[in-house]
Design a protein around this motif. Structure first.
Motif, PDB file in Angstrom:
ATOM      1  N   GLY A 111       0.833  -1.203   0.000  1.00 34.14           N
ATOM      2  CA  GLY A 111       0.000   0.000   0.000  1.00 34.14           C
ATOM      3  C   GLY A 111       0.866   1.251   0.000  1.00 34.14           C
ATOM      4  N   GLN A 112       0.232   2.392   0.302  1.00 37.08           N
ATOM      5  CA  GLN A 112       0.941   3.664   0.317  1.00 37.08           C
ATOM      6  C   GLN A 112       1.823   3.775   1.553  1.00 37.08           C
ATOM      7  N   LYS A 113       3.086   4.093   1.317  1.00 40.98           N
ATOM      8  CA  LYS A 113       4.043   4.187   2.415  1.00 40.98           C
ATOM      9  C   LYS A 113       3.881   5.505   3.176  1.00 40.98           C
ATOM     10  N   ILE A 114       3.562   6.584   2.454  1.00 43.62           N
ATOM     11  CA  ILE A 114       3.452   7.923   3.053  1.00 43.62           C
ATOM     12  C   ILE A 114       2.008   8.390   2.969  1.00 43.62           C
ATOM     13  N   LEU A 115       1.461   8.825   4.077  1.00 44.41           N
ATOM     14  CA  LEU A 115       0.131   9.418   4.142  1.00 44.41           C
ATOM     15  C   LEU A 115       0.244  10.841   4.665  1.00 44.41           C
ATOM     16  N   TYR A 116      -0.603  11.753   4.178  1.00 46.60           N
ATOM     17  CA  TYR A 116      -0.593  13.141   4.658  1.00 46.60           C
ATOM     18  C   TYR A 116      -2.025  13.605   4.930  1.00 46.60           C
ATOM     19  N   CYS A 117      -2.126  14.626   5.783  1.00 48.05           N
ATOM     20  CA  CYS A 117      -3.430  15.185   6.152  1.00 48.05           C
ATOM     21  C   CYS A 117      -3.958  15.974   4.959  1.00 48.05           C
ATOM     22  N   ALA A 118      -4.983  15.452   4.275  1.00 47.91           N
ATOM     23  CA  ALA A 118      -5.501  16.052   3.041  1.00 47.91           C
ATOM     24  C   ALA A 118      -6.740  16.895   3.265  1.00 47.91           C
ATOM     25  N   GLY A 119      -7.455  16.710   4.348  1.00 46.61           N
ATOM     26  CA  GLY A 119      -8.668  17.462   4.647  1.00 46.61           C
ATOM     27  C   GLY A 119      -8.951  17.389   6.129  1.00 46.61           C
ATOM     28  N   ASN A 120      -9.989  18.085   6.548  1.00 48.02           N
ATOM     29  CA  ASN A 120     -10.276  18.076   7.976  1.00 48.02           C
ATOM     30  C   ASN A 120     -10.636  16.666   8.435  1.00 48.02           C
ATOM     31  N   GLY A 121      -9.726  16.030   9.169  1.00 49.00           N
ATOM     32  CA  GLY A 121      -9.945  14.671   9.651  1.00 49.00           C
ATOM     33  C   GLY A 121      -9.833  13.618   8.564  1.00 49.00           C
ATOM     34  N   VAL A 122      -9.240  13.959   7.417  1.00 52.41           N
ATOM     35  CA  VAL A 122      -9.167  13.027   6.290  1.00 52.41           C
ATOM     36  C   VAL A 122      -7.706  12.872   5.864  1.00 52.41           C
ATOM     37  N   TRP A 123      -7.242  11.614   5.819  1.00 55.47           N
ATOM     38  CA  TRP A 123      -5.891  11.324   5.355  1.00 55.47           C
ATOM     39  C   TRP A 123      -5.911  11.014   3.863  1.00 55.47           C
ATOM     40  N   SER A 124      -4.767  11.117   3.224  1.00 50.27           N
ATOM     41  CA  SER A 124      -4.692  11.028   1.763  1.00 50.27           C
ATOM     42  C   SER A 124      -5.097   9.663   1.218  1.00 50.27           C
ATOM     43  N   SER A 125      -4.948   8.597   1.978  1.00 47.64           N
ATOM     44  CA  SER A 125      -5.342   7.257   1.513  1.00 47.64           C
ATOM     45  C   SER A 125      -5.482   6.332   2.706  1.00 47.64           C
ATOM     46  N   ASP A 126      -5.930   5.123   2.424  1.00 48.68           N
ATOM     47  CA  ASP A 126      -6.025   4.124   3.479  1.00 48.68           C
ATOM     48  C   ASP A 126      -4.621   3.699   3.912  1.00 48.68           C
ATOM     49  N   PRO A 127      -4.468   3.277   5.161  1.00 49.83           N
ATOM     50  CA  PRO A 127      -3.134   2.867   5.623  1.00 49.83           C
ATOM     51  C   PRO A 127      -2.700   1.571   4.944  1.00 49.83           C
TER      52      PRO A 127
END
Length: 337
Positions: free
Chosen positions: A162-178
């Protein structure tokens, strides 16, 4: 506009009709709102632009955001749009409309929204793995974490799928699933009439890539490159090598091969007719050059001939005159003797 009083069927010369703005309109230009029946039995002109639509209250920009009017007006019938700066999100209605209420007053359809800072709670935890900044409880907009898997005993290690790096993309929303940590092992390819030309190894873990080529006299439909995916399977599935030459795909016929289109070699005329036309054009060109040369010769030739004759005549005349003078001199000399 509309008349202040009820209109009569007929009016006498000099009578006037007074107008007023309709509900929802107000005077915007100081022009006459009265028309008079003149002696020509016509009404003096009155302009409808005197009245304009009522305006809603001017809206203020929210903190960390702005408001704009697409039409440039905030009169009733128009709308206002709200937006926030990067790193903030809108709380409330994004669009407000200016309308007339039951009392014919211009009002907005709601309360102006506010801009709040985008924040995220910590991202989800994963089994047999972790992420960076585990001690932070609140993440700001675009702040990121990196996931990794734990080391386990044995030859087979865990792979991060899966995605190695996740970032805060919206209020309470991360860029993708862990991502998830699991052992990924693709089976060793069973090859018949083929061989691995690159990527050969004893074990194939997550995202291992290989190239398989068929032996001479055999072919495969599709790609020769395969990747081990997170489900311990080759992507795409390895297809067998088939005996025979690789089939060629049928060629789409050219446009001129369709019925009704001339062949490119034919052009507008037949090939033989094209050659005759070219020869005729060359012949006409040669004849034209010959005619031009003949005309020039006929024009310039007599002039040169006339010049030569004139020059010869002048010389003969001079010689004749010289002989006459010599003869006259001889006679005078004889007389003197």
């Amino acid at each position: 506009m509309e008349p202040v009083h009820k209109l009569k069927p007929f009016y006498s010369v000099g009578e006037q009709v007074l107008y007023k703005c309709k509900r929802g309109y107000s005077i915007v230009l100081l022009l006459s709102m009265t028309t008079t029946c003149d002696k020509n039995l016509t009404w003096t002109p009155v302009r409808d632009i005197v009245c304009g639509r009522d305006l809603c209250n001017t809206l203020q920009n929210p903190a960390f955001g702005w408001v704009y009017y697409p039409t440039g007006s905030w009169a009733w019938g128009n709308k206002a749009h709200f937006a926030c700066q990067e790193g903030y999100y809108l709380i409330g209605q994004e669009i407000l409309h200016c309308v007339l209420n039951k009392d014919a007053e211009a009002v907005w359809t709601g309360t102006p929204p506010q801009c709040e800072k985008i924040l995220c709670t910590p991202p989800p935890k994963i089994k047999n793995g972790t992420h960076t900044f585990t001690d932070i409880e609140v993440f700001n907009f675009r702040e990121a974490v990196t996931y990794s898997c734990d080391q386990i005993p044995g030859p087979d290690q865990l792979s991060l799928v899966g995605q190695k790096i996740l970032y805060c993309a919206g209020n309470g929303v991360w860029s993708s699933d862990p991502p998830e940590c699991k052992v990924v092992k693709c089976p060793f390819p069973v090859l018949v009439n083929g061989e691995i030309t690159s990527g050969l190894a004893k074990n194939f873990s997550y995202q291992a890539a290989i190239t398989i080529e068929c032996k001479e006299g055999f072919y495969r439909n599709g790609t020769d490159k395969f990747v081990c995916n997170g489900n311990s399977a080759w992507d795409p599935p390895i297809s067998p090598c088939l005996k025979g030459p690789r089939p060629t795909h049928p060629r789409k016929p050219a446009v001129y091969e369709y019925p009704g289109y001339p062949e490119p070699k034919q052009g507008l005329f037949d090939q033989e007719l094209d050659a005759w036309i070219i020869a005729l054009i060359i012949l006409i060109f040669i004849v034209s050059i010959a005619i031009i040369c003949l005309c020039l010769y006929r024009i310039l030739g007599p002039r040169k001939k006339g010049s030569k004759q004139s020059k010869s005549g002048t010389i003969a005349q001079e010689a004749k005159s010289s002989r006459i003078l010599n003869k006259q001199s001889s006679q005078k000399f004889a007389t003197l003797k």
